[in-house]
Design an enzyme around this catalytic site. Sequence first.
Site: not given
Ligand code: SAM
Length: 463
Positions: A143, A148, A187, A240
Amino acid sequence: MARRPRRHSLHGHDESLPEGFLIGIRKSLAAESELLVDSLAAPSPTSIRLNPRKPFALEAEPVPWCEHGRYLAHRPAFTLDPLLHAGAYYVQEASSMLIEQAVRAAGAHQRDLLALDLCAAPGGKTTHLLSVLTQGSFLIANEIDGKRRSILAENCWKHGALNVAIAGSLPSDLQALPDRFDLILLDAPCSGEGLFRRDPFARQQWSRRLVEQCARTQADILPHAWHALAPGGHLIYSTCTWESAENERQVARLISMGAEPVMLNIDPAWGVERTERDGGAGYRCYPHRVRGEGFFLALLRKPGSPIARRPTGPVCATRNLGWVKAERPLDLAEQHDLLIARPAAWANELDRIAAAMRLTMPGIPVAERKGAEWVPHAAAALSELLQTGAVTHVELSLAEAMAYLRGETIAAADAHDTACAMYRGFGLGWLQGAGRRWNNRWPAAWRVRQTRSEAPPVSWSEY
Ligand code: SAM
């Protein structure tokens, strides 16, 4: 049959769904879009995923696509239930539990493998993967966001599995790890339309620009994930949201890189829709068809033969930590006043990965240094590593367990040394004896602040 009153409409008097979203949905779903809009005004189903490492008796309706998923008849005050904090279950919306079908279609539940959850926080799908993968597999939960990531670590530690490490790498760091992981879950960060029903913030922040921005971010991340996927390995791509720019079009990119789409074993009764559009394919969950929120999922395979994993590593002379049991060989390493346990079989591979990825917690912390001593770490009480026979147990009542989770001391007749606070037989956290009371060692950052709730209390025998 009388129709439910509608809060939203496609005909101009919508108050809370973004207009641009409604236009898009009308285009893609035609007449069915009315049913979707209606469903977004209905209450969300409540569902949890049980932790097979911490079983407790519960009679509840199963989520058909997830072995340990359960629907509850109403939403209780989860925060006031110590079993939640002990990691005996995770509150998770049902559609996202569909990743289990992707893991099964990949055969990834049947052999030991190296897995990566690239966008892992807060850890719903990480802990799900830990329940489905073999105990001999290893999962890196990554992450990029520091805050987070702390929540991700907390949720992983509460789940209790030993075979997980936490990382804080950029997806581009994976360039140094070609063909490395047998299973990657991506995800992706997305525009979140599937959360519109239960999260007003998702509606407020939605815009066409956000969709475009998310699609660009996803397109940036995808090639790194693909590069790090081993031949014969599987990539699960999920979001989602219902935007094809964020779903099928991203899958089309993967196909243009050589990915082979893999079909899932989906029972038509579940209401999950298989889609093929814009050169890509996948599975969509809509809340008017599926008992859950909005979700998209695709499973892709990299051509080639899978690597036969025979992980090896040193078995370090285990320190005599009475509270840690080692049914499998453990490697214990010191890092910044922490003693971190990881399965010895994966130690060499993890060291190689650590040269490319930022492994912020390369295993499970089992002890922390306090002066000249090693004392048990919070994660150890929650872990499958807890040596229950070797430490004093203090079984707490519901009221005591809640007081403990709020950070309060617990009255005692004769409290001495370190003991493990238990609730319904599950390790919760550490207590330090101080004569007529137990001092509290539950981490301050995890303390429960809520004392009462309008929601009914959890009463598992009811379900
Ligand atoms: N898989 C998690 C769950 O089931 O609890 C939810 C993940 S959420 C949809 C997407 C995650 O991607 C967030 O925690 C966010 O901080 C991270 N994120 C945002 N931008 C990103 C990037 N450019 N590269 C990698 N991760 C990123």
